[in-house]
Motif scaffolding. Structure first.
Motif, PDB file in Angstrom:
ATOM      1  N   ARG A  70       0.772  -1.308  -0.183  1.00 55.36           N
ATOM      2  CA  ARG A  70       0.042   0.040  -0.104  1.00 55.36           C
ATOM      3  C   ARG A  70       0.972   1.243  -0.146  1.00 55.36           C
ATOM      4  N   LYS A  74       1.240   4.200  -3.006  1.00 55.12           N
ATOM      5  CA  LYS A  74       0.721   5.540  -2.695  1.00 55.12           C
ATOM      6  C   LYS A  74       1.869   6.514  -3.253  1.00 55.12           C
ATOM      7  N   ASN A  77       1.819   6.506  -6.961  1.00 57.51           N
ATOM      8  CA  ASN A  77       0.852   7.307  -7.462  1.00 57.51           C
ATOM      9  C   ASN A  77       1.241   8.906  -7.238  1.00 57.51           C
ATOM     10  N   SER A  78       1.867   9.299  -6.247  1.00 57.23           N
ATOM     11  CA  SER A  78       2.390  10.662  -6.009  1.00 57.23           C
ATOM     12  C   SER A  78       3.369  10.889  -6.932  1.00 57.23           C
TER      13      SER A  78
END
Length: 175
Positions: A70, A74, A77-78
């Protein structure tokens, strides 16, 4: 000289020679070493060294160490959002990496892999990062995989392909 530090030195030479020092540069640096089944000593330190170097070269750095799936998603994606507004993108991963059915996977911390087919669900496919870079259409993208390629789960696998599969990259990308 340790091969990793030689790589960093050569990388610094290449990046510093790229015109437009004021260009937007973004990097995602991940170092995973705290694996339950096969811990690694160097990835966190190597990621820290790389993050410092990149900061000194004008990169905006997203740095993560010992992250689970996870946390890795994240961070990716950032990175992807920032990558769209940059001219140079760089992804660095230090930790366990493995090939399954011709796909390269980066292994997060805390995975639950009992069989070979669990890897695609528990790990991050390296092609995901390449796709994010392709979609950003930057003039230059660099991918550095400092992956320990020994299978940390080999007791539960029937086949044991060592090493990573060949990766195709879009124009302007160095792997």
């Amino acid at each position: 000289m340790k091969p990793f530090f030689l790589l960093i030195f050569l990388f610094a030479l290449v990046i510093s020679a790229v015109p437009g020092h004021s260009s937007t540069r973004v990097a995602l640096v991940i170092g995973n070493g705290d694996y339950r089944s096969a811990p690694l000593q160097n990835p966190v330190n190597d990621a820290g060294d790389m993050a410092k170097l990149l900061l000194s070269l004008g990169f905006e750095v997203i740095s993560r160490t010992n992250v689970d799936k996870r946390g890795m998603l994240k961070a990716v994606n950032s990175f992807s959002k920032k990558l769209r507004r940059s001219e140079i993108g760089l992804f660095f991963f230090a930790g366990h990496g493995m090939q399954v059915d011709g796909h390269n996977y980066l292994i997060p911390i805390g995975v639950n892999v009992m069989e070979e087919n669990d890897v695609e669900f528990e790990a991050i496919d390296a092609s995901r990062i390449i796709a994010k870079m392709r979609d950003a259409e930057n003039p230059l993208n660099i991918v550095i995989l400092d992956a320990c390629r020994n299978n940390p789960f080999k007791r539960s696998f029937r086949s044991s392909t060592q090493g990573l599969a060949r990766m195709d990259a879009p124009k302007g990308t160095i792997i």
